[in-house]
Design a protein around this motif. Sequence first.
Motif, short mmCIF file in Angstrom:
data_model
loop_
_atom_site.label_atom_id
_atom_site.label_comp_id
_atom_site.label_asym_id
_atom_site.label_seq_id
_atom_site.Cartn_x
_atom_site.Cartn_y
_atom_site.Cartn_z
N GLU A 294 0.83 -1.21 0.00
CA GLU A 294 0.00 0.00 0.00
C GLU A 294 0.87 1.26 0.00
O GLU A 294 0.59 2.23 -0.71
CB GLU A 294 -0.91 -0.01 1.23
N SER A 295 1.94 1.24 0.79
CA SER A 295 2.79 2.43 0.89
C SER A 295 3.75 2.57 -0.28
O SER A 295 4.42 3.60 -0.41
CB SER A 295 3.59 2.39 2.20
N LEU A 296 3.82 1.56 -1.14
CA LEU A 296 4.74 1.61 -2.28
C LEU A 296 4.07 2.06 -3.56
O LEU A 296 4.71 2.21 -4.60
CB LEU A 296 5.38 0.24 -2.50
N ILE A 297 2.74 2.31 -3.49
CA ILE A 297 2.00 2.67 -4.71
C ILE A 297 2.45 4.02 -5.24
O ILE A 297 2.76 4.19 -6.41
CB ILE A 297 0.48 2.70 -4.42
N GLU A 298 2.48 5.01 -4.35
CA GLU A 298 2.83 6.37 -4.77
C GLU A 298 4.33 6.54 -4.85
O GLU A 298 5.06 6.19 -3.92
CB GLU A 298 2.24 7.39 -3.79
N ASP A 299 4.80 7.06 -5.97
CA ASP A 299 6.24 7.25 -6.16
C ASP A 299 6.78 8.32 -5.22
O ASP A 299 6.13 9.34 -4.96
CB ASP A 299 6.53 7.66 -7.61
N VAL A 300 7.96 8.08 -4.69
CA VAL A 300 8.65 9.04 -3.83
C VAL A 300 10.02 9.31 -4.44
O VAL A 300 10.71 8.37 -4.84
CB VAL A 300 8.81 8.47 -2.39
N PRO A 301 10.43 10.57 -4.55
CA PRO A 301 11.74 10.87 -5.16
C PRO A 301 12.87 10.13 -4.46
O PRO A 301 12.90 10.03 -3.22
CB PRO A 301 11.87 12.39 -4.97
N ASP A 302 13.81 9.63 -5.25
CA ASP A 302 14.94 8.90 -4.68
C ASP A 302 15.73 9.77 -3.70
O ASP A 302 16.31 9.26 -2.74
CB ASP A 302 15.86 8.42 -5.80
N THR A 303 15.76 11.08 -3.96
CA THR A 303 16.51 11.97 -3.07
C THR A 303 15.90 12.01 -1.68
O THR A 303 16.61 12.17 -0.69
CB THR A 303 16.56 13.40 -3.66
N TRP A 304 14.58 11.88 -1.59
CA TRP A 304 13.92 11.83 -0.27
C TRP A 304 14.35 10.59 0.48
O TRP A 304 14.65 10.63 1.67
CB TRP A 304 12.41 11.82 -0.43
N ILE A 305 14.33 9.46 -0.24
CA ILE A 305 14.70 8.19 0.39
C ILE A 305 16.14 8.26 0.90
O ILE A 305 16.45 7.83 2.01
CB ILE A 305 14.53 7.01 -0.59
N ASP A 306 17.01 8.82 0.07
CA ASP A 306 18.42 8.95 0.47
C ASP A 306 18.54 9.86 1.69
O ASP A 306 19.31 9.57 2.61
CB ASP A 306 19.22 9.52 -0.70
N ALA A 307 17.77 10.95 1.72
CA ALA A 307 17.84 11.88 2.84
C ALA A 307 17.36 11.24 4.14
O ALA A 307 17.96 11.40 5.20
CB ALA A 307 17.02 13.13 2.54
N VAL A 308 16.26 10.49 4.05
CA VAL A 308 15.71 9.85 5.25
C VAL A 308 16.61 8.70 5.71
O VAL A 308 16.74 8.43 6.90
CB VAL A 308 14.27 9.36 5.00
N ASP A 309 17.25 8.04 4.76
CA ASP A 309 18.22 7.00 5.12
C ASP A 309 19.37 7.61 5.93
O ASP A 309 19.77 7.07 6.96
CB ASP A 309 18.76 6.32 3.87
N LYS A 310 19.86 8.77 5.50
CA LYS A 310 20.94 9.45 6.24
C LYS A 310 20.44 9.94 7.60
O LYS A 310 21.17 9.89 8.60
CB LYS A 310 21.50 10.60 5.41
N TYR A 311 19.21 10.43 7.63
CA TYR A 311 18.60 10.88 8.89
C TYR A 311 18.54 9.72 9.88
O TYR A 311 18.88 9.86 11.06
CB TYR A 311 17.20 11.42 8.60
N SER A 312 18.11 8.55 9.39
CA SER A 312 18.00 7.37 10.25
C SER A 312 19.37 6.89 10.69
O SER A 312 19.56 6.48 11.83
CB SER A 312 17.26 6.25 9.51
N TYR A 313 20.33 6.93 9.78
CA TYR A 313 21.70 6.53 10.11
C TYR A 313 22.27 7.41 11.23
O TYR A 313 22.89 6.93 12.18
CB TYR A 313 22.58 6.61 8.86
N ALA A 314 22.04 8.71 11.12
CA ALA A 314 22.59 9.65 12.10
C ALA A 314 21.94 9.50 13.46
O ALA A 314 22.60 9.62 14.49
CB ALA A 314 22.42 11.08 11.60
N ASN A 315 20.62 9.21 13.47
CA ASN A 315 19.89 9.13 14.74
C ASN A 315 19.75 7.71 15.26
O ASN A 315 19.38 7.51 16.43
CB ASN A 315 18.49 9.73 14.56
N GLN A 316 20.03 6.73 14.40
CA GLN A 316 19.91 5.31 14.76
C GLN A 316 18.49 4.91 15.12
O GLN A 316 18.26 3.87 15.74
CB GLN A 316 20.88 4.96 15.90
#
Length: 446
Positions: A294-316
Amino acid sequence: MSETITYHYAKPSTLIREATADELFLAKYSEVQKKDAPCFFWGRLKDPYITARCLITLSNVVQSSFNLSPFEWKLLKDPIVTAGNEKIRFEGFSHCAGVYARVDVLPGGHDGEFPENGTTNVDFNQAMIAALSSIGKTENVVLSVGKKEVALARGNEKVVERKVPLPTKWIKGLTTVQLFLAEAEKNFSFNKIQTLQLFQSLPNGKPKADYYLVMRGNKPAFSPIKSNAAICIGGIHRLRLLEPLLPLADELRVFAHPQMQSTTWQLYFGAVRFSLSLSRDFWRGFSGEGAALESLIEDVPDTWIDAVDKYSYANQEFNPTLLAIEEGMDFKKVDNLTGRLSAMGLLGFDLDENHFFYRRLPFKLHRIISLNPRLKDAEKLLAENKVEITLKSDSKIEARVEGTGVKHLVILEGENERCTCTWYSRHQGERGLCKHILAVKKKLIS
């Protein structure tokens, strides 16, 4: 004298105008750089005996199968180990991917250092199991978790397990089980005596029918008869995996998915915690549930995913609600980001802390499509113009989707979603959306 710092932005700020609202995205400079350190944790286990028993039970889960042949067992490997945010987490699935287990060594359970956060996947062979089995209550045991290995040392003895490939089936299982856990609610908490009493009522053999966790006064029990506030358990014989740990545990907490798609059983041993999650039925693996579709239906820019990945990495950790509030993002878009990170195996969920934790796995955006064949099939239907919207109103959508020699009727009416295909008839939406409903929903937002 003044100093000038120059920032280089990956992309400009943008204003996106939509029918319902305008969204302004300001470009950011990120100083988050993932380090390539060889060691993630090194230190002493404060309760090596309990930790060892939990890891042996985790290994028992990984070596179990409830619907696969012995040949298929050999295709899968052993625990995923994540070190970061002052915690060490060991995770694994049964070979059939219908049972998920995790050992959490919390901050009070170790005395060591975390030079860098990271995740590795190793194979616990017989030498490691033998070493764990022989650990006593008063021994001094040192654990190290690195990029390419996990090692256990005591005295002059040292056992090293090397990194092995992470099975694709496990990544698919990680996607679903974490999203189920994020929706789960705590239903019961039992002390040691209640826990032992409960498991005395565990039925013998391998019952094919569902069982229920019920309360009879202050005494919990497993029963084949449903009652008010009961928790439904499919494949209840899988709970026997917990039996070796029961005499050692201080507490048992039981969490259930709102639609009973999974149950989670958490045992507590001071600063060490053991979790066991069961899929709805013993023959259903988490890898095939499709909870993230359900959450994969709408496209999300790759740059957002990369940014949130870095956010998660920094905050753990990753708190979708907090991120939406802090960044002023739409909750639905944050859900889409959560689904995508989960689909790549980057997020786990901690029930006690009520937020996602971060796994540092290889970051591969193409993994989303490759691990979700129903989503890939839906995109193919759209590319071949096989989806026709026949009715569109505020309360109801009807569509015809061309199949093999037949046209399927898809109806979207509020929260109700129906399709005339065999998948929907068999599962009634319990195992995620069928490719026809996915295609219709994707067409509506395109």
